[in-house]
Motif scaffolding. Structure first.
Motif, PDB file in Angstrom:
ATOM      1  N   LEU A 193       0.831  -1.205   0.000  1.00 46.75           N
ATOM      2  CA  LEU A 193       0.000   0.000   0.000  1.00 46.75           C
ATOM      3  C   LEU A 193       0.862   1.250   0.000  1.00 46.75           C
ATOM      4  O   LEU A 193       0.553   2.227  -0.678  1.00 46.75           O
ATOM      5  CB  LEU A 193      -0.927  -0.009   1.218  1.00 46.75           C
ATOM      6  CG  LEU A 193      -2.062  -1.035   1.191  1.00 46.75           C
ATOM      7  CD1 LEU A 193      -2.829  -0.991   2.510  1.00 46.75           C
ATOM      8  CD2 LEU A 193      -3.003  -0.791   0.030  1.00 46.75           C
ATOM      9  N   ALA A 194       1.964   1.205   0.752  1.00 52.44           N
ATOM     10  CA  ALA A 194       2.853   2.359   0.802  1.00 52.44           C
ATOM     11  C   ALA A 194       3.547   2.595  -0.536  1.00 52.44           C
ATOM     12  O   ALA A 194       3.920   3.719  -0.859  1.00 52.44           O
ATOM     13  CB  ALA A 194       3.895   2.170   1.898  1.00 52.44           C
ATOM     14  N   SER A 195       3.699   1.524  -1.327  1.00 56.20           N
ATOM     15  CA  SER A 195       4.394   1.654  -2.612  1.00 56.20           C
ATOM     16  C   SER A 195       3.570   2.401  -3.648  1.00 56.20           C
ATOM     17  O   SER A 195       4.096   2.887  -4.645  1.00 56.20           O
ATOM     18  CB  SER A 195       4.744   0.271  -3.168  1.00 56.20           C
ATOM     19  OG  SER A 195       3.580  -0.367  -3.701  1.00 56.20           O
ATOM     20  N   GLY A 196       2.262   2.465  -3.428  1.00 58.63           N
ATOM     21  CA  GLY A 196       1.403   3.162  -4.378  1.00 58.63           C
ATOM     22  C   GLY A 196       0.918   2.301  -5.519  1.00 58.63           C
ATOM     23  O   GLY A 196       0.173   2.778  -6.381  1.00 58.63           O
ATOM     24  N   GLU A 197       1.321   1.015  -5.569  1.00 61.36           N
ATOM     25  CA  GLU A 197       0.810   0.137  -6.617  1.00 61.36           C
ATOM     26  C   GLU A 197      -0.694  -0.048  -6.411  1.00 61.36           C
ATOM     27  O   GLU A 197      -1.163  -0.175  -5.287  1.00 61.36           O
ATOM     28  CB  GLU A 197       1.524  -1.216  -6.575  1.00 61.36           C
ATOM     29  CG  GLU A 197       2.975  -1.154  -6.969  1.00 61.36           C
ATOM     30  CD  GLU A 197       3.582  -2.544  -7.056  1.00 61.36           C
ATOM     31  OE1 GLU A 197       3.140  -3.327  -7.911  1.00 61.36           O
ATOM     32  OE2 GLU A 197       4.481  -2.838  -6.242  1.00 61.36           O
ATOM     33  N   ARG A 198      -1.434  -0.107  -7.512  1.00 57.96           N
ATOM     34  CA  ARG A 198      -2.880  -0.146  -7.412  1.00 57.96           C
ATOM     35  C   ARG A 198      -3.443  -1.341  -8.175  1.00 57.96           C
ATOM     36  O   ARG A 198      -2.735  -2.031  -8.907  1.00 57.96           O
ATOM     37  CB  ARG A 198      -3.483   1.160  -7.947  1.00 57.96           C
ATOM     38  CG  ARG A 198      -2.860   2.413  -7.360  1.00 57.96           C
ATOM     39  CD  ARG A 198      -3.073   2.540  -5.862  1.00 57.96           C
ATOM     40  NE  ARG A 198      -4.406   2.985  -5.545  1.00 57.96           N
ATOM     41  CZ  ARG A 198      -4.766   4.269  -5.497  1.00 57.96           C
ATOM     42  NH1 ARG A 198      -3.889   5.224  -5.792  1.00 57.96           N
ATOM     43  NH2 ARG A 198      -5.991   4.610  -5.168  1.00 57.96           N
ATOM     44  N   GLY A 199      -4.759  -1.537  -8.051  1.00 60.44           N
ATOM     45  CA  GLY A 199      -5.386  -2.735  -8.566  1.00 60.44           C
ATOM     46  C   GLY A 199      -6.049  -2.584  -9.917  1.00 60.44           C
ATOM     47  O   GLY A 199      -5.750  -1.675 -10.695  1.00 60.44           O
ATOM     48  N   LEU A 200      -7.002  -3.481 -10.182  1.00 58.96           N
ATOM     49  CA  LEU A 200      -7.585  -3.585 -11.510  1.00 58.96           C
ATOM     50  C   LEU A 200      -8.343  -2.331 -11.905  1.00 58.96           C
ATOM     51  O   LEU A 200      -8.320  -1.928 -13.072  1.00 58.96           O
ATOM     52  CB  LEU A 200      -8.517  -4.806 -11.561  1.00 58.96           C
ATOM     53  CG  LEU A 200      -9.153  -5.114 -12.912  1.00 58.96           C
ATOM     54  CD1 LEU A 200      -8.102  -5.303 -13.993  1.00 58.96           C
ATOM     55  CD2 LEU A 200     -10.057  -6.341 -12.811  1.00 58.96           C
ATOM     56  N   ASP A 201      -9.040  -1.710 -10.969  1.00 58.08           N
ATOM     57  CA  ASP A 201      -9.787  -0.504 -11.336  1.00 58.08           C
ATOM     58  C   ASP A 201      -8.850   0.585 -11.848  1.00 58.08           C
ATOM     59  O   ASP A 201      -9.150   1.282 -12.822  1.00 58.08           O
ATOM     60  CB  ASP A 201     -10.638  -0.004 -10.158  1.00 58.08           C
ATOM     61  CG  ASP A 201      -9.893   0.028  -8.844  1.00 58.08           C
ATOM     62  OD1 ASP A 201      -8.742  -0.434  -8.777  1.00 58.08           O
ATOM     63  OD2 ASP A 201     -10.474   0.513  -7.855  1.00 58.08           O
ATOM     64  N   HIS A 202      -7.676   0.734 -11.201  1.00 56.10           N
ATOM     65  CA  HIS A 202      -6.739   1.747 -11.665  1.00 56.10           C
ATOM     66  C   HIS A 202      -6.075   1.350 -12.979  1.00 56.10           C
ATOM     67  O   HIS A 202      -5.719   2.219 -13.787  1.00 56.10           O
ATOM     68  CB  HIS A 202      -5.702   2.042 -10.586  1.00 56.10           C
ATOM     69  CG  HIS A 202      -6.234   2.925  -9.509  1.00 56.10           C
ATOM     70  ND1 HIS A 202      -6.982   2.434  -8.462  1.00 56.10           N
ATOM     71  CD2 HIS A 202      -6.188   4.271  -9.343  1.00 56.10           C
ATOM     72  CE1 HIS A 202      -7.355   3.444  -7.682  1.00 56.10           C
ATOM     73  NE2 HIS A 202      -6.894   4.556  -8.190  1.00 56.10           N
ATOM     74  N   MET A 203      -5.892   0.075 -13.216  1.00 57.61           N
ATOM     75  CA  MET A 203      -5.406  -0.367 -14.519  1.00 57.61           C
ATOM     76  C   MET A 203      -6.408   0.007 -15.616  1.00 57.61           C
ATOM     77  O   MET A 203      -6.020   0.451 -16.705  1.00 57.61           O
ATOM     78  CB  MET A 203      -5.184  -1.881 -14.505  1.00 57.61           C
ATOM     79  CG  MET A 203      -4.038  -2.344 -13.641  1.00 57.61           C
ATOM     80  SD  MET A 203      -3.896  -4.154 -13.667  1.00 57.61           S
ATOM     81  CE  MET A 203      -2.330  -4.394 -12.829  1.00 57.61           C
ATOM     82  N   LEU A 204      -7.687  -0.158 -15.320  1.00 57.66           N
ATOM     83  CA  LEU A 204      -8.719   0.207 -16.296  1.00 57.66           C
ATOM     84  C   LEU A 204      -8.770   1.723 -16.490  1.00 57.66           C
ATOM     85  O   LEU A 204      -9.011   2.207 -17.603  1.00 57.66           O
ATOM     86  CB  LEU A 204     -10.076  -0.327 -15.842  1.00 57.66           C
ATOM     87  CG  LEU A 204     -10.219  -1.855 -15.885  1.00 57.66           C
ATOM     88  CD1 LEU A 204     -11.493  -2.303 -15.184  1.00 57.66           C
ATOM     89  CD2 LEU A 204     -10.209  -2.365 -17.325  1.00 57.66           C
ATOM     90  N   MET A 205      -8.540   2.481 -15.416  1.00 57.49           N
ATOM     91  CA  MET A 205      -8.474   3.938 -15.566  1.00 57.49           C
ATOM     92  C   MET A 205      -7.348   4.326 -16.519  1.00 57.49           C
ATOM     93  O   MET A 205      -7.517   5.221 -17.363  1.00 57.49           O
ATOM     94  CB  MET A 205      -8.231   4.601 -14.206  1.00 57.49           C
ATOM     95  CG  MET A 205      -9.400   4.566 -13.249  1.00 57.49           C
ATOM     96  SD  MET A 205      -8.944   5.439 -11.713  1.00 57.49           S
ATOM     97  CE  MET A 205     -10.098   4.675 -10.563  1.00 57.49           C
ATOM     98  N   ALA A 206      -6.198   3.669 -16.380  1.00 54.12           N
ATOM     99  CA  ALA A 206      -5.079   3.976 -17.261  1.00 54.12           C
ATOM    100  C   ALA A 206      -5.429   3.668 -18.713  1.00 54.12           C
ATOM    101  O   ALA A 206      -5.071   4.424 -19.627  1.00 54.12           O
ATOM    102  CB  ALA A 206      -3.842   3.191 -16.829  1.00 54.12           C
ATOM    103  N   GLU A 207      -6.143   2.562 -18.919  1.00 46.28           N
ATOM    104  CA  GLU A 207      -6.578   2.221 -20.277  1.00 46.28           C
ATOM    105  C   GLU A 207      -7.527   3.289 -20.815  1.00 46.28           C
ATOM    106  O   GLU A 207      -7.455   3.680 -21.988  1.00 46.28           O
ATOM    107  CB  GLU A 207      -7.268   0.856 -20.275  1.00 46.28           C
ATOM    108  CG  GLU A 207      -6.371  -0.321 -19.922  1.00 46.28           C
ATOM    109  CD  GLU A 207      -5.448  -0.714 -21.060  1.00 46.28           C
ATOM    110  OE1 GLU A 207      -5.739  -0.357 -22.219  1.00 46.28           O
ATOM    111  OE2 GLU A 207      -4.435  -1.387 -20.785  1.00 46.28           O
ATOM    112  N   ALA A 208      -8.426   3.763 -19.955  1.00 44.94           N
ATOM    113  CA  ALA A 208      -9.378   4.786 -20.389  1.00 44.94           C
ATOM    114  C   ALA A 208      -8.667   6.085 -20.743  1.00 44.94           C
ATOM    115  O   ALA A 208      -8.995   6.751 -21.733  1.00 44.94           O
ATOM    116  CB  ALA A 208     -10.423   5.025 -19.300  1.00 44.94           C
ATOM    117  N   GLU A 209      -7.692   6.479 -19.923  1.00 44.05           N
ATOM    118  CA  GLU A 209      -6.946   7.699 -20.207  1.00 44.05           C
ATOM    119  C   GLU A 209      -6.203   7.589 -21.534  1.00 44.05           C
ATOM    120  O   GLU A 209      -6.171   8.529 -22.329  1.00 44.05           O
ATOM    121  CB  GLU A 209      -5.991   7.996 -19.057  1.00 44.05           C
ATOM    122  CG  GLU A 209      -6.706   8.444 -17.780  1.00 44.05           C
ATOM    123  CD  GLU A 209      -5.767   8.617 -16.608  1.00 44.05           C
ATOM    124  OE1 GLU A 209      -4.642   8.053 -16.651  1.00 44.05           O
ATOM    125  OE2 GLU A 209      -6.146   9.312 -15.640  1.00 44.05           O
TER     126      GLU A 209
END
Length: 329
Positions: free
Chosen positions: A172-188
């Protein structure tokens, strides 16, 4: 200090199940025959008990519905490789929160940490007996939350922090995120518009509206020994990637019963109350939002725990007239 609490809030309010650094024994492998039978029976009675990908149709609106987790795991890589390209093919991506809402939350919590903290009146050590507080303080320390900070947290928020096993803290401290944020990156990358299903402060408001004595009961009942918490996280993650969404939700009932043998009925009542508020109420609100979507093609990405059940998002969509089927893309 304000920035520290805001960082904790972002971790707690956007984190979901677990991470690949939580290893070892799965709770599934420790179940008694009675617990295993309960899990099997509960899942068999649950609508849409299995599956992470669904299709929903209502008139001229078609939705791809994806059950997500909110933290990182290497097993997400093949999932995003398969579904990520679909983001460019839909007209909008609906999420629990978009980057806009996350930024609004960060700024609001920095400006007003009182949304998460006790700013007047007794602090937690004054509201709890000494033995209970010392147990909570030790659990907070194991999660890199100093007891003096934990003492100022609202009970519901400390409950969330203590629900994170210590094996997750580094990720959590590293800032790595899950599937929803991966999909956000795809949307961007694709220029696909993103829409939030609810305001950023929905969870805070739902928790904060609970009476303080109910919040304290939740805090007492939700303190899980770290070894059991880690076993639960391993089971939840394994179950997630196997699509066993109903079973991983029901694991919480097994953990609660193990911890609260003498107060099982009271613990169940507390967790049922929060299940209604955090899942059912939000699911119903999301259906109202989706009813206004379209026409066209959309993708809906929400935590996998929102999908199954009589008051899960999928069943509520069916009751609203949508046709829901496993996604076969």
């Amino acid at each position: 200090m304000r920035q520290t609490f805001a960082a904790l809030a972002l971790a707690g309010l956007t984190a979901g199940a677990a991470d690949a650094q939580c290893g070892g024994t799965s709770l599934f492998d420790t179940l008694t025959a009675e617990e295993a039978a309960y899990l099997t029976d509960a899942a068999a009675k649950t609508p849409h008990a299995n599956g992470l990908y669904w299709s929903a149709q209502d008139g001229d609106t078609t939705a791809i519905i994806v059950g997500t987790i909110h933290v990182a795991d290497p097993r997400l890589d093949p999932m995003i490789a398969a579904i990520g390209p679909l983001v460019s093919e839909v007209d909008e991506l609906y999420l629990e929160a978009t980057p806009v809402e996350e930024n609004e939350m960060e700024q609001a919590l920095i400006a007003d940490p009182g949304q998460l903290l006790i700013t007047e009146g007794p602090t937690l050590p004054e509201m709890l007996d000494e033995e209970t507080w010392q147990t909570l303080a030790a659990a907070a320390s194991a999660r890199q939350v100093p007891p003096f900070m934990a003492s100022q947290m609202k009970p519901w928020y400390l409950s969330m922090a203590l629900g994170t096993p210590s094996c997750m803290i580094e990720l959590l401290a590293s800032g790595e995120r899950g599937l929803d944020h991966m999909l956000m990156a795809e949307a961007e990358a694709a220029g696909t518009p993103m829409r939030a299903l609810e305001p950023w402060n929905t969870l805070i408001r739902l928790f904060d509206e609970s009476p303080i004595d109910v919040q304290l009961d939740l805090l007492r009942f939700s303190t899980v020994p770290d070894d059991l918490a880690e076993q639960s996280m391993v089971a939840m993650m394994d179950g997630y990637f196997e699509g066993r969404t109903a079973e991983i939700w029901e694991l919480s009932a097994i953990v609660s019963k193990r911890l609260n043998q003498g107060d099982d009925a009271e613990a169940k009542a507390i967790f049922d109350l929060y299940e209604t508020e955090l899942l059912e109420t939000r699911n119903r609100n999301w259906v109202d939002v989706l009813e206004k979507a379209g026409p066209g093609n959309i993708m809906v990405a929400v935590g996998a725990g929102h999908l199954p059940g009589d008051t899960g998002l999928l069943r509520l969509l069916e009751q609203a007239g949508w046709t829901v089927e496993p996604y076969e893309g």
